[in-house]
Scaffold this motif. Structure first.
Motif, PDB file in Angstrom:
ATOM      1  N   UNK A 297       0.805  -1.222   0.000  1.00  0.00           N
ATOM      2  CA  UNK A 297       0.000   0.000   0.000  1.00  0.00           C
ATOM      3  C   UNK A 297       0.839   1.274   0.000  1.00  0.00           C
ATOM      4  N   UNK A 298       2.151   1.137   0.095  1.00  0.00           N
ATOM      5  CA  UNK A 298       3.012   2.312   0.242  1.00  0.00           C
ATOM      6  C   UNK A 298       2.821   3.341  -0.863  1.00  0.00           C
ATOM      7  N   UNK A 299       2.612   2.895  -2.081  1.00  0.00           N
ATOM      8  CA  UNK A 299       2.539   3.820  -3.213  1.00  0.00           C
ATOM      9  C   UNK A 299       1.131   4.319  -3.508  1.00  0.00           C
ATOM     10  N   UNK A 300       0.130   3.746  -2.842  1.00  0.00           N
ATOM     11  CA  UNK A 300      -1.248   4.095  -3.201  1.00  0.00           C
ATOM     12  C   UNK A 300      -2.083   4.615  -2.035  1.00  0.00           C
ATOM     13  N   UNK A 301      -1.613   4.445  -0.804  1.00  0.00           N
ATOM     14  CA  UNK A 301      -2.393   4.864   0.363  1.00  0.00           C
ATOM     15  C   UNK A 301      -1.592   5.834   1.218  1.00  0.00           C
ATOM     16  N   UNK A 302      -2.324   6.687   1.930  1.00  0.00           N
ATOM     17  CA  UNK A 302      -1.678   7.650   2.809  1.00  0.00           C
ATOM     18  C   UNK A 302      -2.657   8.035   3.909  1.00  0.00           C
ATOM     19  N   UNK A 303      -2.235   8.964   4.751  1.00  0.00           N
ATOM     20  CA  UNK A 303      -3.075   9.486   5.824  1.00  0.00           C
ATOM     21  C   UNK A 303      -3.273  10.979   5.619  1.00  0.00           C
ATOM     22  N   UNK A 304      -4.284  11.504   6.286  1.00  0.00           N
ATOM     23  CA  UNK A 304      -4.586  12.911   6.089  1.00  0.00           C
ATOM     24  C   UNK A 304      -3.664  13.818   6.898  1.00  0.00           C
ATOM     25  N   UNK A 305      -3.040  13.293   7.951  1.00  0.00           N
ATOM     26  CA  UNK A 305      -2.178  14.121   8.788  1.00  0.00           C
ATOM     27  C   UNK A 305      -1.160  13.247   9.504  1.00  0.00           C
ATOM     28  N   UNK A 306      -0.098  13.871  10.004  1.00  0.00           N
ATOM     29  CA  UNK A 306       0.850  13.151  10.858  1.00  0.00           C
ATOM     30  C   UNK A 306       0.736  13.613  12.309  1.00  0.00           C
ATOM     31  N   UNK A 307      -0.308  14.383  12.599  1.00  0.00           N
ATOM     32  CA  UNK A 307      -0.558  14.802  13.975  1.00  0.00           C
ATOM     33  C   UNK A 307      -0.822  13.578  14.845  1.00  0.00           C
ATOM     34  N   UNK A 308      -0.341  13.614  16.071  1.00  0.00           N
ATOM     35  CA  UNK A 308      -0.479  12.438  16.931  1.00  0.00           C
ATOM     36  C   UNK A 308      -1.660  12.540  17.889  1.00  0.00           C
ATOM     37  N   UNK A 309      -2.388  13.653  17.866  1.00  0.00           N
ATOM     38  CA  UNK A 309      -3.536  13.800  18.757  1.00  0.00           C
ATOM     39  C   UNK A 309      -4.730  14.316  17.970  1.00  0.00           C
ATOM     40  N   UNK A 310      -5.727  13.456  17.787  1.00  0.00           N
ATOM     41  CA  UNK A 310      -6.915  13.814  17.027  1.00  0.00           C
ATOM     42  C   UNK A 310      -8.165  13.418  17.800  1.00  0.00           C
ATOM     43  N   UNK A 311      -9.195  14.232  17.681  1.00  0.00           N
ATOM     44  CA  UNK A 311     -10.477  13.919  18.308  1.00  0.00           C
ATOM     45  C   UNK A 311     -11.329  13.151  17.300  1.00  0.00           C
ATOM     46  N   UNK A 312     -11.195  11.844  17.315  1.00  0.00           N
ATOM     47  CA  UNK A 312     -11.926  11.025  16.346  1.00  0.00           C
ATOM     48  C   UNK A 312     -13.430  11.093  16.562  1.00  0.00           C
ATOM     49  N   UNK A 313     -13.870  11.240  17.800  1.00  0.00           N
ATOM     50  CA  UNK A 313     -15.305  11.301  18.067  1.00  0.00           C
ATOM     51  C   UNK A 313     -15.947  12.503  17.378  1.00  0.00           C
ATOM     52  N   UNK A 314     -15.255  13.638  17.399  1.00  0.00           N
ATOM     53  CA  UNK A 314     -15.777  14.828  16.724  1.00  0.00           C
ATOM     54  C   UNK A 314     -15.822  14.619  15.214  1.00  0.00           C
ATOM     55  N   UNK A 315     -14.765  14.046  14.648  1.00  0.00           N
ATOM     56  CA  UNK A 315     -14.721  13.849  13.196  1.00  0.00           C
ATOM     57  C   UNK A 315     -15.824  12.891  12.756  1.00  0.00           C
TER      58      UNK A 315
END
Length: 254
Positions: A159-177
């Motif tokens: 998946x290295x060439x086709x997938x990624x993440x939206x951020x490299x932040x280490x603290x996210x409020x997943x419940x809000x998203x």
């Protein structure tokens, strides 16, 4: 990672509508679990969210990599009488992009027809809509699965060439998203002009693409998206081909 723990009470705080919410630390697939719930014929919409999926999947039953604590893996089980079912996949794409833009305003997100969301030409999210029969040749429920790579760092080699993440932040409020995605979906579900927004966000239009649909393989320019959500491709002989299903296997960037 120190992302917030998935918590149904926290999710509920961000929702603008009342839903039955089920959360799990681990599950095989939120879509599969939604189908099991449908067997009990609930009359209200249900949101299923898991921190980790052991057998998450997307279109064509392909694996959707779903590691713990780094993404959003959720499904909405929607009774057919509670939702406008036309173009649900496209609506969910727009809703997911808009929700992510609320939280990551600098992310230049694009939709790849028909159900992928890309950042810098790599997939960060996928949508899967599945229908459930009422046993009488009709549809009783729709399951809408949404997976988002928020800050996943370690993807499998393939998946290295086709997938990624939206951020490299280490603290996210997943419940809000999660709440934002659900709210945007219900807002868009009844909107008459959502397709214009889908077209605006679609990075496929105007690009040279390869599309596979069963035994068909077409190379050409993605010309337009029709009102029914189908994609029109003009091949090198100037012939037009219209597809309401299929997969774009390659997008030429130049």
């Amino acid at each position: 990672m120190t992302n917030t723990i998935i918590d149904k009470n926290e999710i509920a705080k961000y929702l603008n509508s009342s839903l039955n919410i089920l959360t799990f630390d681990e599950i095989n697939s939120t879509n599969d679990y939604a189908k099991k719930i449908a067997e009990k014929r609930p009359d209200t919409a249900t949101l299923i969210v898991s921190d980790h999926q052991t057998a998450g999947y997307g279109r064509f039953k392909r694996d959707f990599y779903s590691p713990a604590n780094t993404g959003i893996y959720m499904s909405l089980l929607l009774p057919i009488n509670k939702v406008e079912t036309d173009l649900l996949t496209l609506k969910a794409c727009v809703a997911t992009v808009k929700a992510l833009q609320l939280n990551f305003p600098n992310a230049d997100l694009k939709i790849k027809w028909i159900n992928d969301i890309l950042l810098n030409n790599k997939k960060i999210s996928g949508i899967l809509a599945e229908s459930i029969s009422d046993g009488k040749n009709g549809i009783a429920y729709v399951v809408l699965g949404i997976g988002v790579n928020l800050n996943t760092a370690d993807f499998p080699q393939e998946l290295h060439d086709i997938a990624s993440s939206i951020t490299d932040s280490i603290t996210l409020n997943r419940n809000k998203i999660i709440g934002d995605i659900v709210n945007e979906f219900f807002k868009i579900n009844h909107a008459e002009n959502f397709l214009a927004e889908y077209i605006r966000l679609c990075g496929t239009i105007g690009k040279r693409v390869e599309l596979v649909n069963g035994n068909q393989h077409i190379v050409g320019t993605a010309e337009m998206i029709k009102p029914d959500g189908s994609l029109v491709i003009k091949d090198d002989k100037k012939n037009l081909h219209c597809f309401n299903s299929g997969e774009i296997t390659k997008v030429y960037l130049k």
